[in-house]
Motif scaffolding. Structure first.
Motif, short mmCIF file in Angstrom:
data_model
loop_
_atom_site.label_atom_id
_atom_site.label_comp_id
_atom_site.label_asym_id
_atom_site.label_seq_id
_atom_site.Cartn_x
_atom_site.Cartn_y
_atom_site.Cartn_z
N ALA A 165 0.81 -1.17 0.07
CA ALA A 165 -0.06 0.05 0.14
C ALA A 165 1.04 1.35 -0.09
O ALA A 165 2.03 1.11 0.26
N PRO A 166 0.25 2.19 -0.10
CA PRO A 166 1.02 3.68 -0.07
C PRO A 166 1.80 3.69 1.31
O PRO A 166 1.05 3.55 2.35
N PRO A 167 3.08 4.46 1.31
CA PRO A 167 3.46 4.56 2.66
C PRO A 167 2.94 5.09 3.76
O PRO A 167 2.99 4.85 4.83
N LEU A 168 1.92 6.18 3.28
CA LEU A 168 1.14 6.96 4.28
C LEU A 168 0.42 5.94 5.13
O LEU A 168 0.13 6.01 6.40
N LEU A 169 -0.28 4.95 4.25
CA LEU A 169 -1.13 4.28 4.92
C LEU A 169 -0.62 3.19 5.98
O LEU A 169 -1.13 2.92 7.00
N ALA A 170 0.75 2.65 5.59
CA ALA A 170 1.31 1.89 6.70
C ALA A 170 1.87 2.68 7.79
O ALA A 170 1.91 2.22 8.98
N ARG A 171 1.79 4.16 7.82
CA ARG A 171 2.10 5.15 9.12
C ARG A 171 0.99 5.05 9.91
O ARG A 171 1.17 5.46 11.03
N TRP A 172 -0.23 4.78 9.26
CA TRP A 172 -1.28 4.91 10.25
C TRP A 172 -1.73 3.43 11.06
O TRP A 172 -2.54 3.57 11.72
N VAL A 173 -0.88 2.55 10.57
CA VAL A 173 -1.19 1.17 11.26
C VAL A 173 -1.15 1.34 12.72
O VAL A 173 -1.99 0.80 13.69
N PRO A 174 -0.16 2.02 13.41
CA PRO A 174 0.04 2.19 14.89
C PRO A 174 -1.28 2.58 15.52
O PRO A 174 -1.61 2.22 16.52
N PHE A 175 -1.91 3.72 14.72
CA PHE A 175 -3.28 4.15 15.35
C PHE A 175 -4.25 3.33 15.43
O PHE A 175 -4.89 3.13 16.32
N ALA A 176 -4.52 2.38 14.31
CA ALA A 176 -5.35 1.26 14.20
C ALA A 176 -5.20 0.55 15.39
O ALA A 176 -6.30 -0.12 15.99
N ALA A 177 -3.97 0.14 15.52
CA ALA A 177 -3.80 -0.93 16.76
C ALA A 177 -4.16 -0.41 17.99
O ALA A 177 -4.65 -0.96 19.01
N VAL A 178 -3.74 0.87 18.16
CA VAL A 178 -4.03 1.67 19.64
C VAL A 178 -5.49 1.58 19.71
O VAL A 178 -6.05 1.45 20.81
N ALA A 179 -6.25 2.08 18.86
CA ALA A 179 -7.60 2.45 18.80
C ALA A 179 -8.21 0.96 19.32
O ALA A 179 -9.07 0.73 20.06
N ALA A 180 -7.65 -0.21 18.57
CA ALA A 180 -8.37 -1.50 18.78
C ALA A 180 -8.20 -2.12 20.22
O ALA A 180 -8.99 -2.52 20.80
N ALA A 181 -6.95 -1.69 20.61
CA ALA A 181 -6.57 -2.41 21.62
C ALA A 181 -7.25 -1.38 22.95
O ALA A 181 -7.61 -2.00 24.13
N ASN A 182 -7.49 -0.25 22.82
CA ASN A 182 -8.36 0.52 23.71
C ASN A 182 -9.68 -0.07 23.81
O ASN A 182 -10.55 0.08 24.90
N CYS A 183 -10.28 -0.37 22.82
CA CYS A 183 -11.58 -0.91 22.88
C CYS A 183 -11.67 -2.43 23.67
O CYS A 183 -12.87 -2.78 24.18
N VAL A 184 -10.65 -3.20 23.86
CA VAL A 184 -10.32 -4.19 24.53
C VAL A 184 -9.84 -3.80 26.10
O VAL A 184 -10.34 -4.18 27.00
N ASN A 185 -8.85 -3.16 26.06
CA ASN A 185 -7.91 -2.96 27.33
C ASN A 185 -8.82 -2.26 28.28
O ASN A 185 -8.89 -2.75 29.47
N ILE A 186 -9.44 -1.47 28.12
CA ILE A 186 -10.20 -0.39 29.18
C ILE A 186 -11.47 -1.25 29.62
O ILE A 186 -11.56 -1.48 31.03
N PRO A 187 -12.36 -1.84 28.60
CA PRO A 187 -13.32 -2.48 29.35
C PRO A 187 -12.87 -3.66 30.05
O PRO A 187 -13.45 -4.13 31.44
N MET A 188 -11.87 -4.42 29.61
CA MET A 188 -11.26 -5.61 30.36
C MET A 188 -10.83 -5.12 31.72
O MET A 188 -10.90 -6.17 32.75
N MET A 189 -10.02 -4.34 31.64
CA MET A 189 -9.37 -3.64 32.91
C MET A 189 -10.33 -3.15 34.15
O MET A 189 -10.24 -3.27 35.36
N ARG A 190 -11.66 -2.86 33.68
CA ARG A 190 -12.73 -2.45 34.47
C ARG A 190 -13.77 -3.26 34.32
O ARG A 190 -15.02 -2.71 34.63
N GLN A 191 -13.87 -4.60 33.87
CA GLN A 191 -14.71 -5.42 33.97
C GLN A 191 -15.60 -5.62 35.16
O GLN A 191 -16.75 -6.10 35.04
N GLN A 192 -14.91 -5.57 36.04
CA GLN A 192 -15.76 -5.69 37.59
C GLN A 192 -16.90 -4.57 37.73
O GLN A 192 -18.03 -4.97 38.24
N GLU A 193 -16.58 -3.40 37.14
CA GLU A 193 -17.73 -2.52 37.29
C GLU A 193 -18.82 -2.80 36.33
O GLU A 193 -19.95 -2.58 36.65
N ILE A 194 -18.51 -3.67 35.26
CA ILE A 194 -19.64 -3.91 34.34
C ILE A 194 -20.34 -5.02 34.90
O ILE A 194 -21.62 -5.30 34.93
#
Length: 323
Positions: free
Chosen positions: A172-201
């Motif tokens: 893919a174009p080089p710029l698209l590859a540069r955005w991969v870290p953000f996609a990973a961070v966004a995906a992980a936040n959707c898992v990390n925060i609810p899992m770390m605070r699962q007792q509240e749920i």
């Protein structure tokens, strides 16, 4: 000897209107000030003693309102709003700028090879685990096993997303590859925060009326608070991780930048710091810290219990959403 606080001064009363974004932004600019991470432990303990003394109606003679407000700034930056316990340094929101700028800068710099992606995503998720655990709703305890599961799950999600997209964007174009870290961070936040605070749920969090009188525990309130935190964290990272790659892509075309490749990493770290300096308080300010939920949106059993005790006098319930 102690002196009574001047009439009308309430140290817990917000200095700025927390019902508006601008008021919340000023509040979080104050308490996420990265300079507070350099304050010695003794000064933080002094601030806590002064705040607690002021709450009791007593302060040392000669204390000025400026001193009390400075003590409250230090207290809010270093002590948990629910438990009053001192938070670990890495997990404080005031450490988001120095900690986040270093990790984000290097994630954006070293995104080309799989080993580098794995290492920096692991570092980032370890940092996030500290932050999420530290800023949870402290009224809902979480076991070491649950912390471990949350950490492993979020790290695995980030690594799978980053490595998978990294391989997918090879052509893919080089710029698209540069955005991969953000996609990973966004995906992980959707898992990390609810899992770390699962007792509240699972068990719900304490909700109160507008006068802080406890009304019960609500799982729906927990879900709303955690969803807002997830959105805020992704927003916090977005400008730096989306705009900065565009900037670097343009800069690296210049001859002088090609001559100083060794400085690309430090430059990205500094630029990330510039983004985070504003985005940390701005993202925290997106939603009120004291979150509210309409009585009609609560679980039926809790709603019925509140109506039975208070009638129609409690249209909304309130809770700390965490950060």
């Amino acid at each position: 000897k102690m002196a009574t606080v001047s009439l009308g001064f309430n140290i817990d009363s917000p200095r700025w209107d927390q019902s508006t974004f601008v008021g919340r932004l000023k509040h979080f600019l104050n308490i996420t000030d990265p300079r507070t991470v350099l304050v010695p432990e003794e000064e933080l303990d002094w601030a806590k003693a002064l705040v607690e003394g002021c709450r009791a109606g007593l302060v040392p003679p000669g204390s000025t309102q400026e001193q009390l407000l400075y003590a409250k700034k230090l207290y809010d930056s270093a002590f948990h709003p629910d438990s009053g316990e001192k938070m670990n340094l890495i997990g404080r929101m005031s450490f988001q700028v120095p900690g986040g700028m270093a990790i984000t800068g290097f994630m954006l710099q070293f995104y080309r090879t799989v080993p580098a992606v794995v290492f920096w995503q692991w570092v980032n998720q370890s940092f996030n685990a500290f932050v999420n655990y530290t800023n949870r709703n402290a009224a809902s305890p979480i076991s070491l096993r649950q912390i471990g599961v949350a950490y492993v799950t979020a790290t695995s999600t980030a690594l799978a997303t980053a490595v998978g997209l990294n391989l997918y964007t090879k052509r893919a174009p080089p710029l698209l590859a540069r955005w991969v870290p953000f996609a990973a961070v966004a995906a992980a936040n959707c898992v990390n925060i609810p899992m770390m605070r699962q007792q509240e749920i699972i068990n719900g969090i304490t909700v109160t009326d507008e006068n802080n009188n406890e009304l019960g525990r609500s799982r729906r309130a927990a879900v709303k608070g955690i969803a807002q935190v997830v959105f805020s964290r992704i927003t916090m990272a977005a400008p730096g991780m989306i705009i900065l790659p565009v900037i670097m892509e343009r800069l690296e075309k210049f001859t002088f930048m090609q001559r100083i490749r060794v400085l690309h990493g430090p430059l990205q770290v500094l630029l990330c710091g510039g983004f985070l300096l504003f985005m940390v308080p701005a993202a925290c300010a997106l939603f009120p810290q004291r979150c509210s939920l309409a009585l009609a949106d609560l679980e039926p059993e809790l709603r019925d219990s509140i109506v039975a005790k208070h009638g129609d006098k409690v249209p909304y319930v309130y809770f700390n959403k965490g950060l």
